[in-house]
Write an enzyme that holds these catalytic residues in place. Structure first.
Site, PDB file in Angstrom:
ATOM      1  N   LEU A   1     -11.992  46.367  32.905  1.00 18.15           N
ATOM      2  CA  LEU A   1     -11.011  45.418  33.559  1.00 18.15           C
ATOM      3  C   LEU A   1      -9.644  46.027  34.089  1.00 18.15           C
ATOM      4  CD1 LEU A   1     -11.367  42.653  30.863  1.00 18.15           C
ATOM      5  CD2 LEU A   1     -12.157  42.585  33.063  1.00 18.15           C
TER       6      LEU A   1
ATOM      7  N   GLY B   1      -4.971  52.211  32.469  1.00 18.06           N
ATOM      8  CA  GLY B   1      -3.610  52.499  32.705  1.00 18.06           C
ATOM      9  C   GLY B   1      -3.765  54.091  31.884  1.00 18.06           C
TER      10      GLY B   1
ATOM     11  N   PHE C   1      -2.364  54.916  29.443  1.00 18.52           N
ATOM     12  CA  PHE C   1      -2.681  55.171  27.799  1.00 18.52           C
ATOM     13  C   PHE C   1      -3.780  54.592  27.165  1.00 18.52           C
ATOM     14  CE2 PHE C   1       1.785  55.042  28.785  1.00 18.52           C
ATOM     15  CZ  PHE C   1       2.478  56.302  28.201  1.00 18.52           C
ATOM     16  N   GLY C   2      -4.881  54.029  28.249  1.00 16.78           N
ATOM     17  CA  GLY C   2      -6.071  53.587  27.747  1.00 16.78           C
ATOM     18  C   GLY C   2      -6.920  52.928  28.915  1.00 16.78           C
ATOM     19  N   VAL C   3      -8.146  52.426  28.643  1.00 20.47           N
ATOM     20  CA  VAL C   3      -9.025  51.880  29.521  1.00 20.47           C
ATOM     21  C   VAL C   3      -9.348  50.677  28.771  1.00 20.47           C
ATOM     22  CG1 VAL C   3     -11.107  51.993  30.882  1.00 20.47           C
ATOM     23  CG2 VAL C   3      -9.738  54.021  30.000  1.00 20.47           C
TER      24      VAL C   3
ATOM     25  N   ASP D   1       7.493  45.111  27.947  1.00 21.10           N
ATOM     26  CA  ASP D   1       6.631  45.384  29.107  1.00 21.10           C
ATOM     27  C   ASP D   1       6.133  43.959  29.616  1.00 21.10           C
ATOM     28  OD1 ASP D   1       5.542  46.830  31.401  1.00 21.10           O
ATOM     29  OD2 ASP D   1       3.694  47.346  30.041  1.00 21.10           O
TER      30      ASP D   1
END
Ligand code: ADP
Ligand code: MG
Length: 353
Positions: free
Chosen positions: A28, A31, A33-35, A168
């Protein structure tokens, strides 16, 4: 003490999961810092092939994100996507990965919806019980935008009352929950919990420059680093009052309001251009309006017209959100009580003046 104890007890009695319990579906998002993937439980694969869960594999910031989600679930569950579980998956990678699981809330974010030429009408039937008996036009668009803003501010008020600043807030992090038929906040990866000092020192590099308020530090730079938890619990309401860190999110929410009112600002590049213009006006929205309105094209003029409805009450709320000084910005709670959200907004305004 009691907060940590409750968290501990709650964890004891909730089901625990590990890596092998999940089957991964479509990616989906990805970024720095993560998937993020769609996923389902291996034991009971959902009828839908994509799965009814969302899984984020995160780097070191995953620990903070798990903390924030657990706190939200206990204190203000309806503000954010429904969090299921988070754990550290030790792997060959240094330090391992954090896995975070949520319920799949829905297919679209506010960002996706805003990309449609039909916005805000494409949202109308999703959030309004009865579609207003109005012709398509400014008043009807205003009703829809009003409802979206109310839902965003309601979710923000929940977070802020809990002592969490999101940092954010942007359309990409506002998901439409098909279950509750309302918008919810996601992505607490950059959030700060001021009551207990978690992630207290802002990581400026986590902030999205397109939606970030002008202040570099949400807490005054004189404030020393986070006190340890028991001290923070006593001190932080004072720090909160002094620094009003929640107003950082209010600025971002104000930019979302602006973007919704002006179709020309729906894209990222146009928002970046707007930010440049606003900075040139020393972050004075009224000055920005003066500078652009005389030579405004039909789209921009239409946005001002929408905000001018009911005696300009929408414009007034927008101005109280997008201000240079954090302490001059309205709080989420006060914004919800603003006459813009009254059905009789016009009447309320005439009393105010
Ligand atoms: P990132 O750190 O990559 O920005 P997010 O938490 O914002 O991670 O998630 C990335 C994307 O995954 C979101 O923009 C949204 O489209 C989708 N997503 C995240 N959480 C959910 C959820 N609970 N339900 C449905 N979709 C989600
Ligand atoms: Mg995100």
């Amino acid at each position: 003490f009691d907060m940590f104890f409750l968290a501990f007890v709650e964890r004891l009695f909730r089901p625990t999961f590990r890596k092998d319990d999940f089957v991964l579906g479509k990616k989906l998002g990805e970024g720095a810092f993560g998937v993020v993937y769609r996923a389902s439980l291996a034991k009971k694969p959902s009828s839908k092939k994509e799965g009814d869960l969302v899984l984020k594999k995160a780097t070191e910031y995953g620990a903070v994100e798990i903390w924030m989600n657990e706190r939200v679930r206990r204190a203000c569950a309806s503000s954010c996507a429904d969090f299921v579980y988070g754990f550290l998956e030790r792997s060959s990678k240094k330090g391992g990965e954090y896995w975070l699981i949520w319920r799949f809330e829905g297919e679209v974010t506010l960002y996706d919806l805003m990309q449609s030429k039909d916005f805000p009408y494409n949202v109308e039937a999703m959030i309004l019980k009865e579609v207003p008996d109005l012709p398509k036009g400014l008043e009807r668009e205003n009703r829809i935008i009003q409802t979206i803003m109310r839902q965003i501010l309601f979710a923000l008020d929940g977070l802020h009352s809990t002592g969490i600043v999101h940092r954010d807030i942007k359309p990409q992090n506002i998901i439409f929950s098909e279950g509750s038929r309302s918008f919810k906040i996601i992505d607490l990866g950059a959030a700060a919990d001021l009551r207990v000092g978690i992630n207290y020192i802002p990581k400026e590099f986590l902030l999205d420059p397109r939606y970030a308020a002008p202040e570099q530090y949400i807490m005054s730079t004189q404030t020393p680093s986070a006190p340890s938890p028991p001290v923070a619990t006593i001190l932080s309401p004072v720090l909160w009052q002094m620094n009003l860190p929640d107003r950082f999110d209010i600025y971002s929410a104000g930019l979302i309001f602006l973007q919704m009112a002006f179709p020309g600002l729906h894209t990222d590049s146009s928002l970046i251009q707007f930010n440049r213009q606003l900075k040139r006006c020393d972050y004075d929205l009224a000055a920005w309006r003066k500078s652009v309105e005389p030579r405004a094209g039909p789209e921009l003029r239409r946005g001002f017209e929408l905000l001018n409805l009911d005696g300009g009450i929408g414009w007034e709320l927008l101005k109280s959100m997008v201000r240079y000084k954090a302490r001059q910005r309205i709080s989420a709670k006060a914004a919800l009580a603003h006459p813009y959200f009254d059905r009789e907004g016009l009447l309320a305004l005439s009393f105010m003046q």
